[in-house]
Design an enzyme around this catalytic site. Structure first.
Site, mmCIF file in Angstrom:
data_model
loop_
_atom_site.group_PDB
_atom_site.id
_atom_site.type_symbol
_atom_site.label_atom_id
_atom_site.label_comp_id
_atom_site.label_asym_id
_atom_site.label_seq_id
_atom_site.Cartn_x
_atom_site.Cartn_y
_atom_site.Cartn_z
ATOM 1 N N THR A 283 0.815 -1.044 -0.207
ATOM 2 C CA THR A 283 0.437 0.357 0.027
ATOM 3 C C THR A 283 1.247 1.232 0.254
ATOM 4 O O THR A 283 1.310 2.064 -1.009
ATOM 5 C CB THR A 283 -0.959 0.070 1.551
ATOM 6 O OG1 THR A 283 0.064 -0.737 2.415
ATOM 7 C CG2 THR A 283 -2.315 -1.126 0.919
ATOM 8 N N LYS B 2 4.471 -6.839 3.575
ATOM 9 C CA LYS B 2 4.026 -5.459 2.663
ATOM 10 C C LYS B 2 4.263 -4.521 4.516
ATOM 11 O O LYS B 2 3.503 -6.070 5.138
ATOM 12 C CB LYS B 2 3.179 -5.109 2.738
ATOM 13 C CG LYS B 2 1.564 -5.986 2.525
ATOM 14 C CD LYS B 2 0.691 -4.562 3.514
ATOM 15 C CE LYS B 2 0.769 -3.562 3.308
ATOM 16 N NZ LYS B 2 -0.211 -2.693 4.250
ATOM 17 N N THR C 9 1.699 -8.354 12.543
ATOM 18 C CA THR C 9 2.205 -6.533 12.337
ATOM 19 C C THR C 9 1.435 -6.380 11.014
ATOM 20 O O THR C 9 1.501 -5.128 10.229
ATOM 21 C CB THR C 9 3.585 -6.069 12.977
ATOM 22 O OG1 THR C 9 4.617 -6.897 12.299
ATOM 23 C CG2 THR C 9 3.471 -6.227 14.566
ATOM 24 N N GLU D 296 6.659 4.495 6.924
ATOM 25 C CA GLU D 296 5.681 5.447 6.416
ATOM 26 C C GLU D 296 6.933 6.886 6.602
ATOM 27 O O GLU D 296 7.162 7.793 7.670
ATOM 28 C CB GLU D 296 4.774 5.944 6.797
ATOM 29 C CG GLU D 296 3.281 4.834 5.574
ATOM 30 C CD GLU D 296 2.568 5.260 6.958
ATOM 31 O OE1 GLU D 296 1.347 4.298 5.711
ATOM 32 O OE2 GLU D 296 1.607 5.474 7.764
ATOM 33 N N ASN E 237 -0.522 10.394 5.834
ATOM 34 C CA ASN E 237 -1.758 9.801 6.577
ATOM 35 C C ASN E 237 -2.725 10.909 6.720
ATOM 36 O O ASN E 237 -3.366 11.146 6.684
ATOM 37 C CB ASN E 237 -0.862 8.989 7.589
ATOM 38 C CG ASN E 237 -0.946 7.984 7.968
ATOM 39 O OD1 ASN E 237 -1.255 6.602 7.998
ATOM 40 N ND2 ASN E 237 0.230 8.141 8.128
ATOM 41 N N THR F 262 -10.392 8.282 2.008
ATOM 42 C CA THR F 262 -11.395 7.096 1.416
ATOM 43 C C THR F 262 -11.744 7.585 0.094
ATOM 44 O O THR F 262 -11.198 8.162 0.362
ATOM 45 C CB THR F 262 -12.496 6.528 2.887
ATOM 46 O OG1 THR F 262 -13.171 8.372 2.790
ATOM 47 C CG2 THR F 262 -12.035 6.333 4.470
#
Length: 403
Positions: free
Chosen positions: A153, A179, A190, A276, A398, A403
């Protein structure tokens, strides 16, 4: 034992496995988003799963498969988590099983299902179905890289690796893809992590080995302290290597578990380093603890501290934030007997800051890989936790993950 040389083969490095990854249009980016991993013969299966009470539909479905002790394939999608989707989500996860089973010529209970992506959205089943059929048609001994790219992702790259070990005079191979970049913390495995091996091993022993290995590998990483709804680690063992079947905890079992541990620790480091927005890969080594649980708790307290993570992003040797996190971890400790080092340089000892060479410490802080050593001087047990820093990019990623 963790080999980069064959990493591109990943999950198809062991004998008898094929894989594929295709574009089904689930990801908004248009990138690969449906993967299938297939064992040419029935395989023993084991798995560990998220402990989040709000577990996604694929977790429930896959737990039922693991309970049967055998499986033939894994089907996974990225771009939609199929989590918090109620009864329809369960129906869709079961449909993924049936679609894959029909295409592969096996039973639905032979199929592990996994999903990752946005929570709260229903799977676009028309796209999923087309993707599964396309992936099955493209199954190949060289399909691991595409499968790995189909499950990521926010990762910047697919994580993969291989290793091997001699068991009973036979070479036994292992492959892995995983991933995980954000929403990563311990208490199952995790991430989405898929492991293949051509070892012949009893399924109950396979589960015991995997569960133990998780505690010292994937359960020792944390990117941001958030636990996902979809996390799972699955291992398929198809016996194609021809080793004498492992049916007891003998030398072969220990060698098998050692190879599995090396593989999973290697992938754990990759996941932590690719957090990230990460600019630093941080290894926290805690020793001098009374037991492993205490050592892990202290390490995780430091790893999950936003103040520690931002300090390392800013390349600020603020050791006070580290010793503060040690102090509130909930593990009894004596500040006057605790030592903290950054890159081998003592920064805190005997209750106060230590004198250090500013230039040497600056070199440590500007490096990509940084080691924090914490000695509690209260026992003989140690633990290693892997994490990363918090950068501006983490907030951006983030904040824009809509969505």
């Amino acid at each position: 034992m963790f080999s980069e040389e064959s990493a591109k083969l990943g999950i198809t490095y062991p004998k008898g496995f094929q894989a594929a990854g295709v574009k089904a249009g689930i990801k908004k980016s248009g990138n690969l988003d449906v993967a299938v991993i297939y064992s040419e013969k029935e395989a023993a299966v084991a798995g560990t799963f998220t402990k989040n009470a709000v577990a996604a539909a694929p977790v429930h479905v896959s737990k039922a498969v693991v309970a049967t002790h055998t499986a033939r394939a894994i089907v996974a999608n990225a771009g939609c988590a199929n989590a918090c989707t109620g009864a329809q989500g369960e129906v869709d996860a079961a449909a993924m099983q049936k679609i894959a089973a029909d295409a592969l010529g096996c039973g639905a209970q032979d199929i592990i299902v996994a999903s990752t992506g946005i929570i709260g959205q229903l799977l676009p089943m028309d796209k999923v179905e087309k993707g599964i059929h396309a992936a099955v048609k493209e199954l190949s001994p060289h399909g691991s890289m595409d499968a790995g790219n189909a499950i990521i992702t926010t990762d910047t790259y697919s994580k993969a690796g291989t290793t091997s070990v001699m068991l009973g005079g036979k070479e036994v191979r292992f492959g892995i893809i995983a991933k995980g970049s954000g929403m990563v913390r311990p208490d199952m495995a995790t991430v989405l992590c898929f492991i293949t091996t051509d070892a012949d091993i009893d399924a109950i022993l396979l589960q015991e080995a995997l569960s133990e290995v998780m505690e010292y590998s994937l359960n020792m990483i944390s990117i941001d302290g958030d636990m996902s709804t979809n996390d799972m680690a699955i291992v398929l063992a198809n016996g194609a290597a021809g080793n004498p079947k492992i049916t007891e905890k003998n030398a072969d079992y220990e060698a098998f578990k050692g190879a599995l541990l090396a593989l999973c620790q290697g992938i754990s480091e990759k996941i932590a380093a690719d957090g990230e927005g990460a600019t630093k890969f941080i290894t926290i080594h805690v020793k001098g603890a009374k037991n492993f649980a205490d050592a892990k708790t202290v390490g995780m307290s430091v790893a999950n501290s936003p103040l520690v993570k931002t300090a390392f992003f800013g390349e600020d040797p603020n050791w006070g934030r580290v010793i503060c996190a040690v102090g509130y971890a909930g593990v009894p400790m004596d500040p006057n007997h605790t030592t903290v080092k950054f890159g081998g340089i003592p920064v805190y000892a005997e209750g106060v800051g230590a004198a250090y060479d500013a230039d040497a410490l600056r070199a440590v802080m500007t490096a990509h890989d940084i080691v924090i050593d914490i000695d509690l001087d209260d026992g003989a047990t140690e633990a290693t936790v892997w994490t990363c820093d918090f950068s501006y990019e983490y907030v951006k990623i983030n904040g824009e993950y809509h969505t």
